[in-house]
Design an enzyme around this catalytic site. Structure first.
Site, mmCIF file in Angstrom:
data_model
loop_
_atom_site.group_PDB
_atom_site.id
_atom_site.type_symbol
_atom_site.label_atom_id
_atom_site.label_comp_id
_atom_site.label_asym_id
_atom_site.label_seq_id
_atom_site.Cartn_x
_atom_site.Cartn_y
_atom_site.Cartn_z
ATOM 1 N N GLU A 1 104.186 30.176 31.982
ATOM 2 C CA GLU A 1 103.855 29.036 30.865
ATOM 3 C C GLU A 1 103.670 27.920 31.684
ATOM 4 O O GLU A 1 102.569 27.207 31.565
ATOM 5 C CB GLU A 1 105.011 29.018 29.903
ATOM 6 C CG GLU A 1 104.760 27.810 28.906
ATOM 7 C CD GLU A 1 105.733 27.562 27.915
ATOM 8 O OE1 GLU A 1 105.625 27.157 26.868
ATOM 9 O OE2 GLU A 1 106.960 28.059 28.391
ATOM 10 N N HIS A 2 104.652 27.346 32.467
ATOM 11 C CA HIS A 2 104.680 26.172 33.132
ATOM 12 C C HIS A 2 104.631 26.320 34.683
ATOM 13 O O HIS A 2 105.629 27.024 35.292
ATOM 14 C CB HIS A 2 105.775 25.192 32.924
ATOM 15 C CG HIS A 2 106.056 24.790 31.233
ATOM 16 N ND1 HIS A 2 107.020 25.436 30.661
ATOM 17 C CD2 HIS A 2 105.560 24.082 30.506
ATOM 18 C CE1 HIS A 2 106.976 25.195 29.369
ATOM 19 N NE2 HIS A 2 105.936 24.319 29.494
#
Length: 471
Positions: free
Chosen positions: A348-349
């Site tokens: 995600e990040h």
């Protein structure tokens, strides 16, 4: 690159050191070493299966019993049962009055950054209309979804920023009905969250959390009109509820428990890496955090630094469990190998701190959002810098980006023909192509236009031959 864990005895061997949670894999020209590994895919899927069952039964209960089921769930999980879950204008005003001047100013600053970037994105999406042939007009319009339900987590931590990301962005998109749900925090609505929702443009605000909030917004109850779309992050139960309701309503994406990856080489130190990993691990007990590096020294020093920070981090009870169960440290030989592993994990990040950050920007293709260089970090994106923090998890970055203003817009095409001769010409092609596929009824839609606008007598169900070939 062969996916990690795939069996290919002709090109690799595998050694597992279970007592130190270490795995070393050799491929042709590639070495990937796990100094720390999290839960296996099998263990994670078992967790998912139990969540699915709970969510399915809960949504069925909301469907059959409406408000009564929602109230029971709120009492059971949040110990919260007000006369009305929807806040009145007076209640909203009273809660906002409790936010300090400094907090309100900070909140407004952050929301302005999100709005500014969302507006720039909206401005990049234009309606179009072109004439492709004489008298043939084709176009599309970007039309807002007519109602959206925004979920803003607040059970463990009051996620003020999630209101900016979902509510304010929907407002920029022009959504005419925006409702927002957030669970009570320490037994009452969190004033800062409510302020962010209201300033963001929410038309209805409900103090509801978890599956009951998602179900009420999507299915509807006696007191809540259902929405057309659900957006916002949440825990595993919220993410699963959105997954099960997808199709009945639209969703932004599958935004489950937070994931973070740090891609680093020896241009940075262990303190930065450890801080960035734990900063996201504190979200919950099942938040994967991965260090990907080509420096074994940095990997080992980061493991030591994480142990040191967990002794002083106030949220260590949460971050420590996530790191224990879901943390991973992966050592590669080269930046190219790091790139391959990063694209395979599709976190995600992705925080990139290397001597070639822009190279990763150019070559990364599967992720939620990139954070390039040591000067920025994931928390900036979470809270203030302006990009949206609702991002794809569980490898969804392979096929979708995160929440943005475009998610609230539907691109609808249209067509028209303004000339009789063109209507007849297009009709001829359409007639023949329909019959090529065996669709006589379709062909007659074209034929009737050839007859009316081209003045030709086409036999019923027959192909309309080109006018130039007709005697």
């Amino acid at each position: 690159m062969i996916p990690i864990g795939a069996a290919d005895p002709g090109t690799r061997s595998m050694i597992v050191f279970r007592n130190c949670i270490r795995m070393q894999i050799w491929n042709i020209g590639m070495t990937i070493e796990y100094l720390k590994r999290g839960k296996s895919a099998t263990e994670r899927s078992e967790d998912d299966a139990s969540v699915q069952t709970v969510v399915e039964k809960t949504l069925q209960d909301i469907e059959s019993r409406g408000d009564a089921a929602v109230r029971e769930l709120s009492e059971k999980f949040d110990n919260y049962s007000p006369p009305s879950y929807r806040l009145s204008a007076d209640e909203i005003e009273a809660l906002m009055a409790r936010v300090t001047d400094r907090d309100m100013a900070d909140l407004k600053f952050a929301q302005a950054q999100v709005r500014n970037f969302a507006q720039a994105q909206r401005d990049s999406m234009t309606d179009i209309e072109i004439e492709t042939l004489p008298g043939v007009i084709l176009g599309h319009r970007n039309i807002p979804v007519q109602s959206v339900g925004c979920y803003v987590p607040a059970g463990k931590f009051p996620m003020v920023a999630s209101a900016h990301m979902s509510v304010a962005t929907a407002s920029v998109a022009g959504v005419p009905r925006i409702i927002a749900c957030t669970p009570p925090f320490k037994g009452e609505p969190n004033p800062a969250v409510i302020a962010a929702m209201h300033l963001g443009g929410a038309h209805e605000i409900y103090v509801l959390g978890g599956i009951q909030a998602i179900g009420a917004m999507a299915i509807g109850t006696e007191s809540i009109v259902p929405v057309h779309m659900l957006v916002g992050p949440g825990n595993a139960f919220v993410a699963e509820a959105k997954r099960q309701l997808f199709g009945r309503v639209g969703i932004d994406l599958f935004a489950g428990p937070t994931e973070t990856m740090v891609i680093a080489d020896e241009t940075v130190d262990a303190e930065l890496c450890a801080t960035d990993l734990l900063g996201q691990a504190e979200h919950g007990y099942n938040s994967p955090a991965v260090l990907l590096t080509n420096s074994r020294r940095l990997a080992k020093e980061t493991l030591d630094e994480i142990d040191r920070l967990l002794d002083i981090l106030p949220t260590a009870d949460t971050a420590g469990v996530s790191w224990r169960d879901y943390g991973e440290v992966i050592v590669c030989d080269t930046h190219e190998e790091m790139l391959d592993v990063a694209n395979d994990i599709a976190s995600e990040h992705v925080q990139v701190m290397t001597d070639r950050d822009d190279w990763f920007l150019e070559h990364m293709h599967s992720y939620g959002a990139l954070f390039l260089g040591a000067r920025t970090n994931v928390a900036n994106g979470d809270k203030v810098i302006g990009t949206n923090h609702t991002l794809p998890t569980r490898k969804a970055g392979r096929y979708t980006g995160g929440l943005w203003v475009g998610k609230y817009l539907k691109t609808h095409s249209y067509q028209k023909i303004t000339r009789d001769d063109t209507a007849a010409e297009i009709g001829e092609y359409c007639s023949r192509l329909c019959l090529l596929e065996g669709f006589v009824g379709h062909a007659e839609q074209a034929n009737v236009r050839v007859r009316r606008y081209g003045g030709r007598n086409i036999e019923y169900g027959a192909a309309a031959e080109p006018a130039s070939e007709t005697p």
